[in-house]
Design a protein around this motif. Structure first.
Motif, mmCIF file in Angstrom:
data_model
loop_
_atom_site.group_PDB
_atom_site.id
_atom_site.type_symbol
_atom_site.label_atom_id
_atom_site.label_comp_id
_atom_site.label_asym_id
_atom_site.label_seq_id
_atom_site.Cartn_x
_atom_site.Cartn_y
_atom_site.Cartn_z
ATOM 1 N N LYS A 117 -8.474 3.946 0.275
ATOM 2 C CA LYS A 117 -8.376 2.503 0.522
ATOM 3 C C LYS A 117 -7.183 2.186 1.422
ATOM 4 N N SER A 158 -8.874 7.753 -4.484
ATOM 5 C CA SER A 158 -9.430 6.440 -4.163
ATOM 6 C C SER A 158 -8.374 5.538 -3.515
ATOM 7 N N TYR A 161 0.842 -1.207 0.000
ATOM 8 C CA TYR A 161 0.000 0.000 0.000
ATOM 9 C C TYR A 161 0.871 1.248 0.000
#
Length: 185
Positions: free
Chosen positions: A137, A133, A121
């Motif tokens: 997330k 987005s 990530y």
């Protein structure tokens, strides 16, 4: 004169071969994407793999995309190890494509390898820091795993892009409620 016509003809054929290759790449991707969008993952994988295994020379960007989509199809079918295999093939082609890192993060999260998920990530956000987005997330992943400060940093970054985004507002409220202890009366 006859030789000049042959040269012009050969030049035309050679230049059209390149366009033909691009056309085939696009047709494979389009057909595979149509099947994928219809939820026909097995057929989509077959189209992509046939394209990859054919004698057609596929552009590295198209190949990277096909591997990524094959990985996605396997993930949709809960074949997580196969998904990882194709995500890693895609990553070998382009280590700097944020979407690969995002899908690897989701994969590692599903397989409970949270350290790897966190690294992926973070790499995805590093490569695409203006994707709202993705930031949301990633913030949610970090919040759900107790990395509250990192979640707050990510959501603040998201707010700089779009402070009116409903998901960002909801997430920021959730993060602040978790970080700020409730006042007792």
């Amino acid at each position: 004169m006859n030789r000049l016509i042959k040269i012009i003809f050969l030049t035309f054929i050679l230049s059209s071969c390149n366009k033909g290759k691009e056309l085939i790449d696009n047709l494979i991707l389009i057909r595979g994407n149509e099947l994928y969008a219809e939820g026909k993952y097995e057929e989509a994988k077959r189209i992509y793999l046939n394209g990859i295994n054919s004698n057609v020379k596929i552009d590295s960007t198209a190949l990277r995309g096909m591997y990524l989509l094959i990985g996605n199809a396997f993930e949709k079918q809960d074949s997580l190890k196969m998904a990882e295999k194709y995500y890693l093939k895609s990553k070998e082609i382009d280590n700097n494509y944020w979407e690969i890192w995002f899908h690897l993060a989701v994969y590692y999260d599903k397989t409970n390898d949270l350290e790897q998920a966190k690294k992926c990530y973070n790499q995805a956000v590093k490569l695409n820091p203006k994707n709202n987005s993705l930031l949301n997330k990633s913030a949610l992943f970090h919040l759900d795993r107790g990395f509250n400060n990192q979640a707050l940093n990510l959501i603040n970054q998201s707010f700089k892009i779009d402070s009116l985004n409903e998901t960002s507002i909801w997430l920021k409220t959730k993060i602040l409620n978790r970080i700020t202890p409730e006042k007792k009366n």
